[in-house]
Structure formats: C-alpha cells, structure tokens
Design a protein around this motif. Structure first.
Motif, PDB file in Angstrom:
ATOM      1  N   TYR A  94       5.642 -28.844  57.425  1.00 53.42           N
ATOM      2  CA  TYR A  94       5.422 -27.969  58.338  1.00 53.42           C
ATOM      3  C   TYR A  94       4.114 -28.328  58.911  1.00 53.42           C
ATOM      4  O   TYR A  94       3.318 -28.986  58.331  1.00 53.42           O
ATOM      5  CB  TYR A  94       5.220 -26.479  57.721  1.00 53.42           C
ATOM      6  CG  TYR A  94       6.490 -25.781  57.400  1.00 53.42           C
ATOM      7  CD1 TYR A  94       7.272 -25.241  58.575  1.00 53.42           C
ATOM      8  CD2 TYR A  94       6.942 -25.742  56.269  1.00 53.42           C
ATOM      9  CE1 TYR A  94       8.672 -24.397  58.259  1.00 53.42           C
ATOM     10  CE2 TYR A  94       8.336 -25.085  56.050  1.00 53.42           C
ATOM     11  CZ  TYR A  94       8.858 -24.460  56.757  1.00 53.42           C
ATOM     12  OH  TYR A  94      10.308 -23.989  56.725  1.00 53.42           O
ATOM     13  N   ASN A  96       1.317 -27.221  59.332  1.00 53.26           N
ATOM     14  CA  ASN A  96      -0.053 -26.845  58.696  1.00 53.26           C
ATOM     15  C   ASN A  96      -0.176 -27.776  57.469  1.00 53.26           C
ATOM     16  O   ASN A  96      -1.072 -27.687  56.708  1.00 53.26           O
ATOM     17  CB  ASN A  96      -0.081 -25.375  58.154  1.00 53.26           C
ATOM     18  CG  ASN A  96       1.056 -24.939  57.154  1.00 53.26           C
ATOM     19  OD1 ASN A  96       1.808 -26.083  56.881  1.00 53.26           O
ATOM     20  ND2 ASN A  96       0.944 -23.864  56.462  1.00 53.26           N
ATOM     21  N   ALA A 133       7.316 -28.733  52.586  1.00 51.46           N
ATOM     22  CA  ALA A 133       8.606 -27.826  51.749  1.00 51.46           C
ATOM     23  C   ALA A 133       9.781 -28.402  51.061  1.00 51.46           C
ATOM     24  O   ALA A 133       9.895 -28.097  49.836  1.00 51.46           O
ATOM     25  CB  ALA A 133       8.963 -26.934  53.050  1.00 51.46           C
ATOM     26  N   PRO A 183      12.306 -21.062  41.814  1.00 50.19           N
ATOM     27  CA  PRO A 183      11.190 -20.335  42.088  1.00 50.19           C
ATOM     28  C   PRO A 183      10.694 -20.137  43.419  1.00 50.19           C
ATOM     29  O   PRO A 183      11.126 -21.118  44.424  1.00 50.19           O
ATOM     30  CB  PRO A 183      10.136 -20.825  41.161  1.00 50.19           C
ATOM     31  CG  PRO A 183      10.443 -22.080  40.920  1.00 50.19           C
ATOM     32  CD  PRO A 183      11.878 -22.370  41.025  1.00 50.19           C
ATOM     33  N   SER A 184       9.941 -19.162  43.933  1.00 47.24           N
ATOM     34  CA  SER A 184       9.290 -18.715  45.105  1.00 47.24           C
ATOM     35  C   SER A 184       8.637 -20.128  45.611  1.00 47.24           C
ATOM     36  O   SER A 184       7.767 -20.847  44.723  1.00 47.24           O
ATOM     37  CB  SER A 184       8.396 -17.827  45.090  1.00 47.24           C
ATOM     38  OG  SER A 184       8.167 -17.221  46.482  1.00 47.24           O
ATOM     39  N   CYS A 232       9.848 -22.989  46.800  1.00 43.31           N
ATOM     40  CA  CYS A 232      10.149 -24.355  46.269  1.00 43.31           C
ATOM     41  C   CYS A 232      11.033 -25.090  47.464  1.00 43.31           C
ATOM     42  O   CYS A 232      11.534 -26.114  47.291  1.00 43.31           O
ATOM     43  CB  CYS A 232      10.998 -24.355  45.132  1.00 43.31           C
ATOM     44  SG  CYS A 232      12.314 -23.377  45.130  1.00 43.31           S
ATOM     45  N   GLY A 233      11.205 -24.439  48.528  1.00 44.82           N
ATOM     46  CA  GLY A 233      11.805 -25.170  49.495  1.00 44.82           C
ATOM     47  C   GLY A 233      13.358 -24.478  49.780  1.00 44.82           C
ATOM     48  O   GLY A 233      13.954 -24.987  50.865  1.00 44.82           O
ATOM     49  N   LYS A 234      13.890 -23.717  49.275  1.00 43.13           N
ATOM     50  CA  LYS A 234      15.392 -22.941  49.462  1.00 43.13           C
ATOM     51  C   LYS A 234      15.465 -22.530  50.646  1.00 43.13           C
ATOM     52  O   LYS A 234      16.477 -23.082  51.397  1.00 43.13           O
ATOM     53  CB  LYS A 234      15.699 -21.920  48.265  1.00 43.13           C
ATOM     54  CG  LYS A 234      15.376 -22.386  46.994  1.00 43.13           C
ATOM     55  CD  LYS A 234      15.387 -21.139  45.951  1.00 43.13           C
ATOM     56  CE  LYS A 234      14.790 -19.941  46.260  1.00 43.13           C
ATOM     57  NZ  LYS A 234      13.573 -19.901  46.199  1.00 43.13           N
ATOM     58  N   THR A 235      14.671 -21.695  51.342  1.00 43.42           N
ATOM     59  CA  THR A 235      14.901 -21.060  52.709  1.00 43.42           C
ATOM     60  C   THR A 235      14.672 -22.113  53.790  1.00 43.42           C
ATOM     61  O   THR A 235      15.546 -22.273  54.798  1.00 43.42           O
ATOM     62  CB  THR A 235      13.850 -19.981  53.136  1.00 43.42           C
ATOM     63  OG1 THR A 235      14.451 -18.959  51.879  1.00 43.42           O
ATOM     64  CG2 THR A 235      13.860 -19.416  54.304  1.00 43.42           C
ATOM     65  N   THR A 236      13.859 -23.002  53.723  1.00 38.37           N
ATOM     66  CA  THR A 236      13.622 -24.086  54.349  1.00 38.37           C
ATOM     67  C   THR A 236      14.905 -25.087  54.655  1.00 38.37           C
ATOM     68  O   THR A 236      15.494 -25.399  55.579  1.00 38.37           O
ATOM     69  CB  THR A 236      12.349 -24.853  53.968  1.00 38.37           C
ATOM     70  OG1 THR A 236      11.236 -24.152  54.031  1.00 38.37           O
ATOM     71  CG2 THR A 236      12.418 -26.137  54.833  1.00 38.37           C
ATOM     72  N   GLU A 238      19.240 -15.075  50.030  1.00 35.50           N
ATOM     73  CA  GLU A 238      19.009 -13.789  49.165  1.00 35.50           C
ATOM     74  C   GLU A 238      19.734 -12.541  49.600  1.00 35.50           C
ATOM     75  O   GLU A 238      19.311 -11.658  49.874  1.00 35.50           O
ATOM     76  CB  GLU A 238      17.630 -13.510  49.106  1.00 35.50           C
ATOM     77  CG  GLU A 238      16.685 -14.745  48.432  1.00 35.50           C
ATOM     78  CD  GLU A 238      16.110 -14.477  47.056  1.00 35.50           C
ATOM     79  OE1 GLU A 238      16.537 -13.450  46.496  1.00 35.50           O
ATOM     80  OE2 GLU A 238      15.496 -15.242  46.886  1.00 35.50           O
TER      81      GLU A 238
HETATM   82  N1  ATP Z   1       6.696 -21.611  58.702  1.00 27.97           N
HETATM   83  C1  ATP Z   1       6.101 -21.981  57.906  1.00 27.97           C
HETATM   84  N2  ATP Z   1       4.978 -22.730  58.166  1.00 27.97           N
HETATM   85  C2  ATP Z   1       4.085 -23.350  57.032  1.00 27.97           C
HETATM   86  N3  ATP Z   1       4.576 -23.407  55.985  1.00 27.97           N
HETATM   87  C3  ATP Z   1       5.650 -22.755  55.497  1.00 27.97           C
HETATM   88  C4  ATP Z   1       6.623 -22.086  56.551  1.00 27.97           C
HETATM   89  N4  ATP Z   1       7.725 -21.742  56.014  1.00 27.97           N
HETATM   90  C5  ATP Z   1       7.577 -22.156  54.644  1.00 27.97           C
HETATM   91  N5  ATP Z   1       6.194 -22.752  54.474  1.00 27.97           N
HETATM   92  C6  ATP Z   1       6.117 -23.270  53.022  1.00 27.97           C
HETATM   93  O1  ATP Z   1       7.066 -24.359  52.570  1.00 27.97           O
HETATM   94  C7  ATP Z   1       7.159 -24.162  51.369  1.00 27.97           C
HETATM   95  C8  ATP Z   1       8.579 -23.795  50.956  1.00 27.97           C
HETATM   96  O2  ATP Z   1       8.997 -22.314  51.511  1.00 27.97           O
HETATM   97  P1  ATP Z   1      10.513 -21.979  51.606  1.00 27.97           P
HETATM   98  O3  ATP Z   1      10.183 -20.794  52.118  1.00 27.97           O
HETATM   99  O4  ATP Z   1      11.413 -22.729  52.039  1.00 27.97           O
HETATM  100  O5  ATP Z   1      10.660 -21.449  50.044  1.00 27.97           O
HETATM  101  P2  ATP Z   1      11.461 -20.589  49.115  1.00 27.97           P
HETATM  102  O6  ATP Z   1      12.132 -21.366  48.046  1.00 27.97           O
HETATM  103  O7  ATP Z   1      12.799 -20.291  50.146  1.00 27.97           O
HETATM  104  O8  ATP Z   1      10.692 -19.386  48.904  1.00 27.97           O
HETATM  105  P3  ATP Z   1      11.104 -18.015  48.535  1.00 27.97           P
HETATM  106  O9  ATP Z   1      12.007 -17.901  47.206  1.00 27.97           O
HETATM  107  O10 ATP Z   1       9.756 -17.389  48.249  1.00 27.97           O
HETATM  108  O11 ATP Z   1      11.654 -17.586  49.726  1.00 27.97           O
HETATM  109  C9  ATP Z   1       6.073 -22.812  50.853  1.00 27.97           C
HETATM  110  O12 ATP Z   1       5.190 -23.644  50.266  1.00 27.97           O
HETATM  111  C10 ATP Z   1       6.020 -22.357  52.079  1.00 27.97           C
HETATM  112  O13 ATP Z   1       4.444 -21.784  51.971  1.00 27.97           O
END
Ligand code: ATP
Length: 394
Positions: free
Chosen positions: A11, A13, A17, A36-37, A39-43, A162
């Motif tokens: 990202y 910033n 991800a 776990p939260s 770890c990049g699943k949603t990305t 989810e």
């Molecule tokens: N729009 C964004 N800008 C900057 N960083 C992001 C953004 N979206 C996600 N991240 C970062 O990327 C990493 C992966 O996020 P992601 O949402 O893909 O994880 P996740 O496994 O789906 O988590 P969760 O179960 O909490 O939804 C995290 O460190 C998150 O902080």
C-alpha cells in the motif's frame, strides 16, 4: 479459473499486505482464505475484482489477465458478499437483490422475477420479505439477501469476505449449511475469507492458510489439521486440532467394533451363550428385517434365566431395550461423539446406506479412529493401513 501469479501488494503507506502470492483455484472450487487479522486475506480478495490493484504480478480469471478487463465489466461477472451484507438501506429487499441486473439494463419485469427467484433460493419468501427494507430484517436475513444479490446475474465467481462474521453462532452455522447446499447446486468458483478456522473446516473445499502476506499451506482441512506443513500452520490451527478433525473425519467400516448380535426371536439362553462366548456384557438386537432394534444386557439375560421361567426359556423380544442412537457410515466422527453424549450412550450403532447394521462405535473406537486418521494423513496412507501402538496395559 482464478490464478495468482507472483502477486505482491504494497500500500502507498508502505504496508506490505501480500508478497509473491501464487496459487490457483479451479472452476467450481471453494477455497477459504484463513488466517489471523492483518495477514492479507481481504487484500487478496479485493485484487480479484480490482477494488485493489496489485503492485506487481498478475491475476487471471477464466484465462484472462484482469488488468486488461475494465473493472466495471469485471465486477459484473464476479459476485461480492461482505460482512453486514452492505445493502442499500433505502431500497427494498427486492430492489437490493436486483442491483446488478439493474446495472446490466435488464427490463424491470425480468429483474424482479430474477430477484424473486434468488430470494426463494436463499430461503426468503419474496412475498413476505421482498417489500421490506434492510433494517426490517434480522442479521441472518440480511446476509441471505447479500448472497442473493451477489448471485443475481449468475456470475461464475463469488468473492465472500467474512460474509457470516456478524451473526450469532447458531445463525452462522445455519447460513454455512445453506451456503454449502447452494454451492453444491450452483457450482460457482468461490473465494471465501474468514479468520475462523472452524468455519473454514466446516465449509470444506481447500483452505489457504495465510501468514503475514503469504500462503503457508493450501490443502484440504483434513490434511491441514492432520499434517500442518509448517510450525506456523500447526500453531494457527491450534493445539486442539485433533478435536477439530472430528468434524472432517468420516466413520469408516474399519473403525467399528463388532459386538455379539442376536435377533428378537432368539431365545435368551442362546443370547446368553453368544455373549458368554464372546466375553461381552451386552449384545445388539436386530429385528426380522435385520434392522436395528436395540440391545440386551448379559445381566438382564441372567436374571431372566434365574427367574421363575416356564420350561422353555423366553425370547429376547420381551427383554430387549430400544436403542435410538445410530448414525450412518461416512458421518463425521464429531456427529458420532455428539450423538453419544446426547443419548448418554456408551456405544452407538452404525448403519450403511441400506439401513443395515454394520457395527458399533464406542468412545474407545472413536478415539482410535481419530488417532489412526491423523497418523494416516501424516504418512499419506489410507486409514485402515495404520496400526496403532497402544499404551501397555491400557
Ligand atoms: N487501504 C490500506 N492502506 C494501507 N494499508 C492497508 C490498507 N488495507 C490494508 N492494509 C494493511 O495491509 C495488511 C493486510 O490487510 P488485510 O485487510 O488484507 O488483512 P486481513 O487478513 O483481511 O485482515 P482482517 O482479517 O483483519 O480483515 C494489514 O497490515 C493492513 O493494515
């Protein structure tokens, strides 16, 4: 159907991800992304419908590199379900469900008909719920509308983030069961994000276990629980993975014990001899059709024989007890265990598909089946090829 080739997302910033992600999902397959939260699943999911663009690498859907497809066109072919359903609050359930057909320019009558059909499919009567607004529904009903809306234009791919995360555990389990039924009839290719390992195990298919932006293991729940590929996966699936395996390990013929079997019309002295011969304290009782009736204990038989009996000993019929607890071959061990607890039974009869009695499962044989299945998966051999060492004297 969906292929990730060396996909990395950083990202703006600086947050990394996912990194170097490569895996493939076949047509009609259900793959859960679990971890776990953060770890990049949603990305990972959002890169498939281009809500997020990869920093490098390519994603293919149906053989096409999606970076060459207009995001709007891509999204019309990919259903997307998110937590809390994300319904439009000022539109009725019917209009919410018809969102994509509307965008596709379908005539009003056709899209309404399609929306009604979909609501029916997810178990909501359109004549009852069609005219309601989202805030007039329960959480579970809203999620069903979310699923109906995602399916409205019959997309080949479904992304689910989810989707059942915001409902209570009982409704959640019901939605999972309904979703599995839907998946088996519709055959969509599904990527399903969850942080809940129980949910991933229950949904079956394959699980992609994520750790810090990477897929650590992509395999069936049974394999992941039985033979975690890395210490990270072992830690994530938990120390109680043996217990979790109960829900994905089926009862097999080789797991069963064979107590003595008698029939309703057998005389009790014959039943006594049979039990004595096999050193058993009870016998299974079958009826004339060879179907399970119940059981009779050696003690009952002894009392009948010692009692004031007519010259000819009576038959088992009047002294057998009914047994209501049974299950079918192939049921998960967890089902066996909960049936045993529910009936407060020390054993449970197992029937085949034709309702024939095939043997019984006891707490000891259930435990053995579980241990053998873990061992078998670890060594990649069939379960009946595993001989267990027992603790001496146990
Ligand atoms: N729009 C964004 N800008 C900057 N960083 C992001 C953004 N979206 C996600 N991240 C970062 O990327 C990493 C992966 O996020 P992601 O949402 O893909 O994880 P996740 O496994 O789906 O988590 P969760 O179960 O909490 O939804 C995290 O460190 C998150 O902080």
């Amino acid at each position: 159907m969906i292929r990730f080739e060396n996909v990395t997302k950083r990202y703006p910033n600086g947050a990394l991800a996912v990194e170097g992600l490569s895996f493939e999902v076949s047509e009609g397959e259900l793959v859960t992304l679990v971890g776990p939260s953060g770890c990049g699943k949603t990305t990972t999911l959002k890169m498939v419908n281009r809500l997020v663009e990869p920093t490098s690498g390519s994603i293919f859907v149906d053989g096409r590199d999606i970076s060459t497809v207009e995001p709007v066109d891509l999204r019309l072919r990919i259903g997307y379900v998110i937590q809390q359903a994300g319904l439009f609050p000022h539109r009725t359930v019917l209009d919410n469900t018809a969102t994509v057909p509307h965008l596709l320019g379908w005539p009003k009558a056709k899209r309404r008909e399609r929306a009604r059909e979909l609501l029916d499919l997810v178990g909501l009567d359109p004549s009852v719920f069609g005219g309601r607004y989202p805030d007039q529904l329960s959480g579970g009903q809203r999620q069903r509308v979310g699923v109906a809306r995602a399916l409205a234009a019959d997309p080949p791919v479904l992304l689910m983030d989810e989707p059942f995360g915001a409902v209570d555990p009982v409704v959640r389990e019901r939605l999972q069961t309904e979703f599995l039924r839907l998946h088996s009839t519709l055959g969509k290719t599904v990527l399903f994000v969850t942080h809940d390992i129980e949910e991933a195990v229950r949904l079956g298919g394959r699980m992609a276990v994520f750790g810090e932006g990477r897929v650590e293991q992509l395999d069936s729940p049974a394999q992941i629980l039985g033979a975690p590929a890395t210490p990270y996966v072992a830690d994530f699936v938990g120390a109680d993975r043996g217990l979790k395996r109960l829900s994905v390990t089926p009862v097999e013929r080789g797991d069963l014990e064979q107590p003595p079997v008698v029939h309703l019309d057998d005389r009790v002295d014959k039943a006594a001899a049979r039990m004595r011969g096999e050193g058993a304290r009870w016998a299974v009782v079958l009826d004339d059709a060879e179907e399970l009736h119940g059981w009779i204990s050696a003690q009952t038989v002894a009392e009948v024989l010692e009692g004031d009996t007519p010259p000819e000993p009576p038959t088992v019929r009047g002294h057998a007890r009914r047994m209501e607890a049974w299950l079918r071959l192939g049921s998960p061990l967890k089902h066996a265990f909960s049936t045993m607890l529910q009936h407060d039974a020390g054993w449970i009869a197992v029937l085949d598909d034709a309702d024939r009695f095939t043997g019984v499962l006891t707490p000891a044989s259930l435990h053995e089946a579980l241990r053998r299945s873990i061992d078998a998966d670890g060594r990649q051999v069939p379960r009946d090829a595993v001989a267990l060492e027992s603790v001496t004297g146990a």
